[in-house]
Design a protein around this motif. Structure first.
Motif, PDB file in Angstrom:
ATOM      1  N   HIS A 178     -21.949   5.342  -2.784  1.00  0.00           N
ATOM      2  CA  HIS A 178     -20.955   4.702  -3.652  1.00  0.00           C
ATOM      3  C   HIS A 178     -20.102   5.716  -4.424  1.00  0.00           C
ATOM      4  CE1 HIS A 178     -19.378   1.147  -5.889  1.00  0.00           C
ATOM      5  NE2 HIS A 178     -19.793   0.529  -4.803  1.00  0.00           N
ATOM      6  N   HIS A 216     -19.275   1.726   3.498  1.00  0.00           N
ATOM      7  CA  HIS A 216     -18.936   1.668   2.066  1.00  0.00           C
ATOM      8  C   HIS A 216     -19.434   2.949   1.391  1.00  0.00           C
ATOM      9  CE1 HIS A 216     -17.600  -0.547  -1.410  1.00  0.00           C
ATOM     10  NE2 HIS A 216     -18.793  -0.732  -1.941  1.00  0.00           N
ATOM     11  N   PRO A 263     -15.609   2.586  -2.194  1.00  0.00           N
ATOM     12  CA  PRO A 263     -16.349   2.103  -3.368  1.00  0.00           C
ATOM     13  C   PRO A 263     -15.483   2.103  -4.624  1.00  0.00           C
ATOM     14  CG  PRO A 263     -17.490   3.950  -2.321  1.00  0.00           C
ATOM     15  CD  PRO A 263     -16.165   3.820  -1.638  1.00  0.00           C
ATOM     16  N   ASP A 303     -20.017  -6.749  -0.755  1.00  0.00           N
ATOM     17  CA  ASP A 303     -20.344  -5.329  -0.916  1.00  0.00           C
ATOM     18  C   ASP A 303     -21.784  -5.246  -1.417  1.00  0.00           C
ATOM     19  OD1 ASP A 303     -17.659  -5.230  -0.355  1.00  0.00           O
ATOM     20  OD2 ASP A 303     -17.072  -4.206  -2.208  1.00  0.00           O
ATOM     21  N   ASP A 356     -23.906  -3.167  -2.737  1.00  0.00           N
ATOM     22  CA  ASP A 356     -24.062  -1.871  -3.412  1.00  0.00           C
ATOM     23  C   ASP A 356     -25.528  -1.601  -3.763  1.00  0.00           C
ATOM     24  OD1 ASP A 356     -21.307  -1.707  -3.282  1.00  0.00           O
ATOM     25  OD2 ASP A 356     -21.023  -2.521  -5.295  1.00  0.00           O
ATOM     26  N   HIS A 373     -20.272  -9.532  -4.434  1.00  0.00           N
ATOM     27  CA  HIS A 373     -21.427  -8.634  -4.476  1.00  0.00           C
ATOM     28  C   HIS A 373     -22.678  -9.502  -4.570  1.00  0.00           C
ATOM     29  CE1 HIS A 373     -17.980  -6.399  -5.956  1.00  0.00           C
ATOM     30  NE2 HIS A 373     -18.578  -5.280  -5.610  1.00  0.00           N
TER      31      HIS A 373
HETATM   32 ZN   LIG Z   1     -19.211  -1.271  -3.933  1.00  0.00          ZN
END
Ligand SMILES: [Zn+2]
Length: 278
Positions: free
Chosen positions: A87, A83, A123, A10, A12, A233
């Protein structure tokens, strides 16, 4: 016995710090930046050297903020999946808000990396009452946010109702494929220091590698056709000793006969072929 491994990342970057943690001062922003600046190149190098495909869940905001990192992922042939835009949890959004969030997220991925996602991970690892129907309408094949299984894919139900007396009325299965997630198989809770429990992190790479290997080992030995989905991540797994741990883990898995690594989209397509909706 065949086992399919899904390495998922992910990306982010800044979006989780802005929306989920509500921290926008320079240091939190820089923690997210580490994911795109250091984590992605290290992860891509590792996947390239070991010749394994992966799936990256990328918020639209990350694509617009770090387009080169996202294009590098696509150029290596990895899957890019949705995603959200920034978020935000879909829980509590109106249907229109959630739909607009999907549209913004998809437009950013298309603009930056020319991809149309067919997979989604919330998320918040939680869905609204509308998420699964929005996904089906928009041509997605799979979700990866729920936890009703560990090593097997399934069809997530749509429109379950929890009544005021606690009675639960299950809805019908949706057409999507669910790749279940688990906190046990997420790097964030083990490693990311957030100052207070439960996210006080900083476990050793070896300790987490042993936990993940034990999970994989059970799946490979006891679950016919099992799937093993790790959530990582780049801002977390991208630190040196953790990348070394991940490399060892992948090498150990690759050495087991019958283990294959797959993009989640390909596994979802295979699942739909072998278990078509009635
Ligand atoms: Zn995330």
């Amino acid at each position: 016995m065949k086992t399919t491994v899904h390495l998922s990342f992910d990306l982010d970057a800044l979006s989780s710090w802005i929306t989920s943690f509500k921290q926008t001062s320079p240091t939190p922003i820089s923690r997210g930046e580490f994911g795109a600046r250091v984590g992605v190149p290290r992860v891509l190098d590792l996947l390239h050297r070991l010749q394994v495909p992966a799936t990256f869940f990328v918020p639209g905001h990350t694509a617009l903020t770090f387009p080169e990192a996202v294009r590098a992922i696509a150029a290596e042939g990895h899957e890019i999946a949705a995603h959200s835009f920034l978020h935000a949890s879909p829980v509590g959004m109106s249907r229109e808000q959630e739909l607009n969030d999907f549209i913004a997220a998809e437009e950013a991925l298309k603009q930056v990396a020319k991809v149309k996602p067919i997979g989604y991970r919330s998320p918040a690892w939680d869905l609204s009452v509308n998420t699964l129907s929005i996904l089906a309408e928009r041509g997605y094949l799979y979700d990866s946010s729920l936890m009703a299984d560990d090593y097997r894919l399934y069809r997530p139900r749509i429109n379950d109702e929890v009544q005021s007396d606690g009675r639960v009325v299950f809805g019908p299965n949706s057409s999507l494929v669910e790749f279940p997630v688990a906190w046990e198989l997420d790097d964030f809770v083990y490693f990311q220091f957030m100052g207070k429990p439960p996210l006080n992190g900083l476990r050793s790479a070896e300790e987490v590698g042993a936990i993940w290997w034990a999970e994989f080992d059970y799946c490979a030995k006891h679950v016919e056709g099992g799937t093993f989905t790790l959530t990582m991540h780049p801002e977390v797994i991208g630190r040196g000793p953790r990348i070394v741990m991940l490399e060892r883990l992948i090498q150990r898995m690759k050495a087991i006969p019958g283990v294959q690594f797959s993009r989640m989209s390909e596994t979802a397509e295979r699942y739909n072929q072998s278990m078509p909706m009635a």
